[in-house]
Design a protein around this motif. Structure first.
Motif, PDB file in Angstrom:
ATOM      1  N   UNK A  94     -19.319   6.474  -2.620  1.00 58.37           N
ATOM      2  CA  UNK A  94     -17.997   6.653  -2.033  1.00 58.37           C
ATOM      3  C   UNK A  94     -17.867   6.052  -0.639  1.00 58.37           C
ATOM      4  N   UNK A  95     -18.919   6.088   0.170  1.00 58.07           N
ATOM      5  CA  UNK A  95     -18.788   5.532   1.522  1.00 58.07           C
ATOM      6  C   UNK A  95     -18.546   4.024   1.483  1.00 58.07           C
ATOM      7  N   UNK A  96     -19.331   3.230   0.725  1.00 57.51           N
ATOM      8  CA  UNK A  96     -18.990   1.798   0.638  1.00 57.51           C
ATOM      9  C   UNK A  96     -17.623   1.561   0.017  1.00 57.51           C
ATOM     10  N   UNK A  97     -17.265   2.376  -1.007  1.00 57.35           N
ATOM     11  CA  UNK A  97     -15.964   2.197  -1.662  1.00 57.35           C
ATOM     12  C   UNK A  97     -14.826   2.428  -0.681  1.00 57.35           C
ATOM     13  N   UNK A  98     -14.902   3.531   0.065  1.00 54.56           N
ATOM     14  CA  UNK A  98     -13.843   3.852   1.019  1.00 54.56           C
ATOM     15  C   UNK A  98     -13.857   2.875   2.202  1.00 54.56           C
ATOM     16  N   UNK A  99     -15.053   2.606   2.733  1.00 58.89           N
ATOM     17  CA  UNK A  99     -15.141   1.791   3.933  1.00 58.89           C
ATOM     18  C   UNK A  99     -14.775   0.337   3.737  1.00 58.89           C
ATOM     19  N   UNK A 100     -15.164  -0.234   2.599  1.00 61.52           N
ATOM     20  CA  UNK A 100     -14.984  -1.672   2.417  1.00 61.52           C
ATOM     21  C   UNK A 100     -13.859  -2.053   1.463  1.00 61.52           C
ATOM     22  N   UNK A 113      -7.613  -2.036   2.293  1.00 65.65           N
ATOM     23  CA  UNK A 113      -6.404  -2.228   1.483  1.00 65.65           C
ATOM     24  C   UNK A 113      -5.303  -1.276   1.928  1.00 65.65           C
ATOM     25  N   UNK A 114      -5.672  -0.023   2.226  1.00 69.08           N
ATOM     26  CA  UNK A 114      -4.670   0.943   2.671  1.00 69.08           C
ATOM     27  C   UNK A 114      -4.037   0.559   3.996  1.00 69.08           C
ATOM     28  N   UNK A 122      -3.899  -2.457   5.337  1.00 64.69           N
ATOM     29  CA  UNK A 122      -3.104  -3.664   5.142  1.00 64.69           C
ATOM     30  C   UNK A 122      -1.754  -3.323   4.510  1.00 64.69           C
ATOM     31  N   UNK A 123      -1.768  -2.392   3.572  1.00 63.78           N
ATOM     32  CA  UNK A 123      -0.520  -1.985   2.921  1.00 63.78           C
ATOM     33  C   UNK A 123       0.427  -1.310   3.896  1.00 63.78           C
ATOM     34  N   UNK A 124      -0.116  -0.526   4.831  1.00 61.84           N
ATOM     35  CA  UNK A 124       0.723   0.128   5.839  1.00 61.84           C
ATOM     36  C   UNK A 124       1.424  -0.912   6.704  1.00 61.84           C
ATOM     37  N   UNK A 125       0.691  -1.949   7.125  1.00 63.48           N
ATOM     38  CA  UNK A 125       1.287  -2.971   7.975  1.00 63.48           C
ATOM     39  C   UNK A 125       2.250  -3.874   7.189  1.00 63.48           C
ATOM     40  N   UNK A 126       2.018  -4.013   5.881  1.00 62.95           N
ATOM     41  CA  UNK A 126       2.898  -4.838   5.056  1.00 62.95           C
ATOM     42  C   UNK A 126       4.184  -4.123   4.672  1.00 62.95           C
ATOM     43  N   UNK A 127       4.172  -2.796   4.724  1.00 65.08           N
ATOM     44  CA  UNK A 127       5.311  -2.021   4.217  1.00 65.08           C
ATOM     45  C   UNK A 127       6.644  -2.407   4.867  1.00 65.08           C
ATOM     46  N   UNK A 128       6.704  -2.585   6.207  1.00 65.52           N
ATOM     47  CA  UNK A 128       8.002  -2.979   6.795  1.00 65.52           C
ATOM     48  C   UNK A 128       8.447  -4.376   6.373  1.00 65.52           C
ATOM     49  N   UNK A 129       7.494  -5.228   5.966  1.00 63.32           N
ATOM     50  CA  UNK A 129       7.825  -6.606   5.617  1.00 63.32           C
ATOM     51  C   UNK A 129       8.114  -6.771   4.131  1.00 63.32           C
ATOM     52  N   UNK A 130       7.318  -6.119   3.299  1.00 66.40           N
ATOM     53  CA  UNK A 130       7.471  -6.247   1.843  1.00 66.40           C
ATOM     54  C   UNK A 130       7.016  -4.946   1.198  1.00 66.40           C
ATOM     55  N   UNK A 131       7.978  -4.047   0.945  1.00 61.66           N
ATOM     56  CA  UNK A 131       7.644  -2.740   0.391  1.00 61.66           C
ATOM     57  C   UNK A 131       7.025  -2.850  -0.998  1.00 61.66           C
ATOM     58  N   UNK A 132       7.466  -3.839  -1.769  1.00 58.68           N
ATOM     59  CA  UNK A 132       6.925  -4.008  -3.118  1.00 58.68           C
ATOM     60  C   UNK A 132       5.452  -4.378  -3.101  1.00 58.68           C
ATOM     61  N   UNK A 133       5.094  -5.349  -2.249  1.00 58.12           N
ATOM     62  CA  UNK A 133       3.707  -5.774  -2.134  1.00 58.12           C
ATOM     63  C   UNK A 133       2.843  -4.640  -1.581  1.00 58.12           C
ATOM     64  N   UNK A 134       3.373  -3.921  -0.594  1.00 53.79           N
ATOM     65  CA  UNK A 134       2.632  -2.786  -0.046  1.00 53.79           C
ATOM     66  C   UNK A 134       2.416  -1.714  -1.100  1.00 53.79           C
TER      67      UNK A 134
END
Length: 207
Positions: free
Chosen positions: A175-181, A186-187, A189-201
């Motif tokens: 779980x540590x490598x899965x969560x960390x890497x 991905x989470x 990146x999705x937060x920062x993408x949400x204001x630009x492209x909600x679908x992609x996020x």
């Protein structure tokens, strides 16, 4: 793994900001772009902590990360014991009842056990020999961290949950490598993408 997202966010941010600040000529000429990147890397850390609603474990991780960055800024060595003591004092100064929070107690017990145990078990520097020797050293350290965290929180888990479980030592290997890497990058990146492209996020959140 409460401190892992903060540590990974700080590592990813510090890997990015020196490259970005290298385009700032005055900082580059004076050799200050890396030091400035230390402080800039705390901005995403604070953003992540805000998203997490600042639980005690996150407060501890952010305060320790800030102490490390400030020490490096001034060219001073960073001491883990001093950092965790500073984090505890600052947290309790702002909100004394946090002392009785299960999250506060588990977080500080785990980190204290890890810092103390690793200082005893791994006093020597990592080997500089073959890649296999370095891999073995890293694997042993990784297992030791999980074991120390479990042992450090054992009295509290027995007190609050009336049970003992050592499966976390093995589960952390996955779980540590899965969560960390994967999950964390991905989470975020999705937060920062949400204001630009909600679908992609949304695809990132779904993944």
């Amino acid at each position: 793994i409460s401190g892992l997202p903060i540590a990974m966010t700080l590592a990813l941010a510090y890997g990015f900001f020196p490259r970005l600040l290298a385009f700032a000529a005055p900082l580059l000429w004076h050799g200050r772009h890396r030091k400035t990147a230390l402080l800039a890397a705390l901005i995403p850390v604070l953003g992540y902590a805000t998203l997490a609603s600042w639980p005690p474990s996150t407060q501890r991780a952010v305060l320790m990360a800030g102490a490390v960055c400030i020490a490096l800024w001034f060219g001073r060595p960073s001491d883990g014991g001093n950092n965790i003591a500073l984090a505890a004092l600052a947290t309790l100064a702002l909100f004394p009842p946090a002392l009785f929070s299960i999250s506060f107690q588990l977080s500080f017990a785990a980190v204290t056990a890890i810092l103390s145990g690793m200082g005893i078990l791994f006093r020597e520097a990592p080997p500089e020999g073959s890649r296999l020797a370095r891999w073995k050293h890293g694997a042993a350290a990784f297992l030791a961290v999980s074991l120390l965290a479990v042992l450090g929180t054992l009295p509290l888990t027995m007190l609050y949950f009336n049970q003992v479980s050592f499966i976390g030592i093995l589960a952390n290997l996955f779980y540590i490598p899965l969560v960390g890497w994967l999950v964390l990058p991905v989470g975020l990146l999705s937060v920062f993408l949400f204001p630009l492209d909600a679908g992609l996020a949304g695809h990132g959140f779904a993944a």
